[in-house]
Write a protein that holds these residues in place. Sequence first.
Motif, PDB file in Angstrom:
ATOM      1  N   ASN A  70       0.790  -1.230   0.000  1.00  0.00           N
ATOM      2  CA  ASN A  70       0.000   0.000   0.000  1.00  0.00           C
ATOM      3  C   ASN A  70       0.822   1.279   0.000  1.00  0.00           C
ATOM      4  OD1 ASN A  70      -2.284  -1.834   1.750  1.00  0.00           O
ATOM      5  ND2 ASN A  70      -2.946  -0.601   0.016  1.00  0.00           N
ATOM      6  N   CYS A 101      -1.923   2.133  -7.096  1.00  0.00           N
ATOM      7  CA  CYS A 101      -3.189   1.393  -7.049  1.00  0.00           C
ATOM      8  C   CYS A 101      -3.041  -0.039  -7.559  1.00  0.00           C
ATOM      9  CB  CYS A 101      -4.263   2.127  -7.851  1.00  0.00           C
ATOM     10  SG  CYS A 101      -4.763   3.705  -7.142  1.00  0.00           S
ATOM     11  N   ASN A 102      -1.945  -0.326  -8.211  1.00  0.00           N
ATOM     12  CA  ASN A 102      -1.719  -1.660  -8.758  1.00  0.00           C
ATOM     13  C   ASN A 102      -1.003  -2.572  -7.761  1.00  0.00           C
ATOM     14  OD1 ASN A 102      -2.278  -3.089 -11.185  1.00  0.00           O
ATOM     15  ND2 ASN A 102      -0.088  -3.174 -11.634  1.00  0.00           N
ATOM     16  N   ASN A 127      -3.269  -5.473   3.178  1.00  0.00           N
ATOM     17  CA  ASN A 127      -3.595  -4.136   2.662  1.00  0.00           C
ATOM     18  C   ASN A 127      -4.123  -3.251   3.787  1.00  0.00           C
ATOM     19  OD1 ASN A 127      -4.048  -5.973   0.095  1.00  0.00           O
ATOM     20  ND2 ASN A 127      -3.741  -3.882  -0.625  1.00  0.00           N
ATOM     21  N   GLU A 129      -5.406   0.748   3.947  1.00  0.00           N
ATOM     22  CA  GLU A 129      -5.641   2.063   3.336  1.00  0.00           C
ATOM     23  C   GLU A 129      -6.306   2.959   4.370  1.00  0.00           C
ATOM     24  OE1 GLU A 129      -4.731   3.390   0.627  1.00  0.00           O
ATOM     25  OE2 GLU A 129      -4.183   1.774  -0.737  1.00  0.00           O
TER      26      GLU A 129
END
Length: 216
Positions: A70, A101-102, A127, A129
Amino acid sequence: MEEHSRNTFQEDLPKTLKTIGKLLEKSGSDTRHWLAADETPMQLMEAAFDEALAQANISKSDLDLLIYPNVTRGFIEPANSTFIAKALGLNCRNFDVVDACNGWVTAMDVINSKMQAGEIRYAAIVNMEFGMSAGGPVMPKNFSLQSPAELAYKFPSFTIGEAAVVTILSNEATDNFKFSYINRPDLSDLSTISLPDCKLLCNDADIAKLEPTGGQ
């Protein structure tokens, strides 16, 4: 949005709020969760990790690799994954994959290659965010509008939610995935979150594009 724009907006705010609602509906962004006052990213990550392990029916000791992919991060050095592994009590190989974003897809690609090579059995992608903290790059300045024209570049941040997600993969079927990429480094300046010394580490032609917004 209404709270942060009430004192700055110079046109018809209710009309613009309706426009934002329609755009959110069209984008498919239905419900966005943000951290509560008594929640922390690491708490949510640990809960997600425990649930993912239970669903996969494996133990911590079975994991051979952990990847953190991330943009949200607290550290450049060591790898942010180091602190995640420490919090989870893991001793497996861990590292970060930084690919905007990938990132999750790239982490999947790396893990799949290692599984095809027979190097690992189980791997985890963690992940996290969490970009909506007060005073951060998004809140409140992107939620403080002066005119509808600002939606052209501020609207994407309205779709952001906050979450921790853990993906567990096994090497039972290493031919499940095939990855193919279209690379456009010529468009690198379209979406940037810069570090203080970014001007020393990019092309001269990019500096003029990044300067008006400071790389944000």
